[in-house]
Design a protein around this motif. Structure first.
Motif, PDB file in Angstrom:
ATOM      1  N   ASN A  28       0.844  -1.191   0.000  1.00 41.23           N
ATOM      2  CA  ASN A  28       0.000   0.000   0.000  1.00 41.23           C
ATOM      3  C   ASN A  28       0.879   1.240   0.000  1.00 41.23           C
ATOM      4  N   GLY A  29       0.969   1.907  -1.149  1.00 43.13           N
ATOM      5  CA  GLY A  29       1.729   3.145  -1.252  1.00 43.13           C
ATOM      6  C   GLY A  29       0.781   4.326  -1.318  1.00 43.13           C
ATOM      7  N   LYS A  30       0.630   5.025  -0.213  1.00 46.66           N
ATOM      8  CA  LYS A  30      -0.318   6.144  -0.172  1.00 46.66           C
ATOM      9  C   LYS A  30       0.334   7.392  -0.752  1.00 46.66           C
ATOM     10  N   ILE A  31      -0.180   7.856  -1.885  1.00 43.92           N
ATOM     11  CA  ILE A  31       0.393   9.022  -2.562  1.00 43.92           C
ATOM     12  C   ILE A  31      -0.601  10.176  -2.663  1.00 43.92           C
ATOM     13  N   MET A  32      -1.851   9.944  -2.223  1.00 49.48           N
ATOM     14  CA  MET A  32      -2.879  10.984  -2.272  1.00 49.48           C
ATOM     15  C   MET A  32      -3.670  10.976  -0.969  1.00 49.48           C
ATOM     16  N   HIS A  33      -4.425  12.046  -0.753  1.00 51.76           N
ATOM     17  CA  HIS A  33      -5.286  12.129   0.425  1.00 51.76           C
ATOM     18  C   HIS A  33      -6.689  12.537   0.001  1.00 51.76           C
ATOM     19  N   ASN A  34      -7.615  12.452   0.932  1.00 54.09           N
ATOM     20  CA  ASN A  34      -9.008  12.775   0.641  1.00 54.09           C
ATOM     21  C   ASN A  34      -9.272  14.262   0.850  1.00 54.09           C
TER      22      ASN A  34
END
Length: 339
Positions: A231-237
């Motif tokens: 899981n590579g988190k590159i964006m946010h809500n």
């Protein structure tokens, strides 16, 4: 200097090979060039930014733009180039946000400008393009479960199973269909200070990556994972939309994420489902996003799966035959996921 030498050899039709080009490659390359001219201010302004500046209000104040700067890959010149950018911006509030990010032939940056400092940037010879940051494509609505749907998980994967990285808004690892297949997590967009998915897009994409075609699984209520994932988190809500952070170029975030999971976990398959509806390739110079991904693919020997053509309620044309398709609709446009 190298380009001048190659041009002179081509003009003289000198049939010798150099370290850079063979005679045949030099001949074919220069034959493709229709004209050579200096870039103008109009060449440097992106279409979104051009539209924005034509309707800019007098009291707009500061706003953020992307700047692409020509670069000959000589890293000893990088600080000098950054100094030129900062000098053009002045000291009245405009600023370069962080360091310039290097890809082949370009340095990529994000800059806070006003109308006056923007004009100074556009007049710099070293600047290739100035454009507004990308706006993500609106995502389609989705429902993971209904109340009366109970999935049966048939997880037979072991530690040697294939591994893929999902680069998105994060993954909700508490999801019963995903909690056994997530190997590693890391956040590269630290806005939410968590690797979990507060938007839902990344979790939905992760499900497709892990299970492939959902139709049979939903019909049988049996889900068999095909790969493990990182899981590579590159964006946010933000307002129910997955977005990149404002201060950093998306190219750098994606580059850092891919490099990390490749070097740390040996991952060689990456899924990137992020798009920019305003950046549609119609010929000409390659976009920085695509150039950066091409560099990584070559250097790391990896595969990057990029979504293309994502639109809400797409128009699906019908054709009487393959010839009808080729004759009437031979030109297609590829929507690239870039900043």
């Amino acid at each position: 200097m190298t380009s001048l030498i190659e041009r002179a050899l081509w003009e003289a039709d000198t049939q010798i090979d150099t370290e850079l080009l063979t005679y045949a490659k030099r001949r074919d390359l220069f034959r493709c060039i229709e004209a050579v001219r200096s870039m103008t201010r109009e060449d440097r302004i992106g279409p979104k930014l051009k539209s924005f500046t034509e309707n800019i209000a007098p009291d707009t104040g500061f706003f953020i733009v992307n700047v692409d700067v020509w670069f000959n890959n000589d890293r000893t010149k990088k600080l000098e180039i950054e100094h030129q950018i900062r000098q053009a911006l002045g000291t009245q509030g405009s600023q370069l946000l962080g360091d310039l990010f290097e890809i082949s032939g370009l340095l990529l940056g994000r800059v806070k400008v006003n109308e006056f400092s923007l004009n100074a940037l556009l007049n710099l010879d070293i600047v290739c393009m100035v454009e507004l940051p990308f706006e993500p494509i609106e995502q389609e609505p989705f429902i993971l479960y209904s109340q009366n749907f109970t999935p049966i998980l048939n997880d037979t994967l072991d530690d040697d199973a294939p591994l893929a990285t999902v680069l998105d808004s994060g993954v909700f690892t508490g999801n019963p269909l995903l909690r056994t297949v997530v190997v590693a997590e890391e956040e590269f967009d630290t806005t939410e200070h968590s690797t979990t998915d507060f938007n839902g897009h990344g979790t939905g994409v992760a499900g497709i990556v892990v299970y492939g075609d959902f139709h049979d699984s939903i019909k049988n209520q049996t889900f068999t994972p095909l790969v493990r994932i990182c899981n590579g988190k590159i964006m946010h809500n933000e307002n129910d939309t997955p977005v990149f952070p404002e201060e950093v170029r998306p190219e750098k975030i994606v580059n850092d994420a891919i490099t990390y999971f490749h070097d740390t976990y040996g991952c060689r398959i990456f899924n990137l489902s992020a798009g920019n509806a305003n950046s549609i390739y119609q010929g000409g110079r390659q976009f920085p996003w695509a150039s950066m991904l091409d560099d990584l693919v070559r250097e790391l020997d990896i595969v990057v799966v990029v979504s293309a053509g994502n639109v809400i309620d797409p128009v699906i044309n019908e054709f009487s035959s393959r010839d009808d398709l080729m004759q009437k609709h031979a030109i297609s446009y590829l929507i690239l996921n870039i900043d």
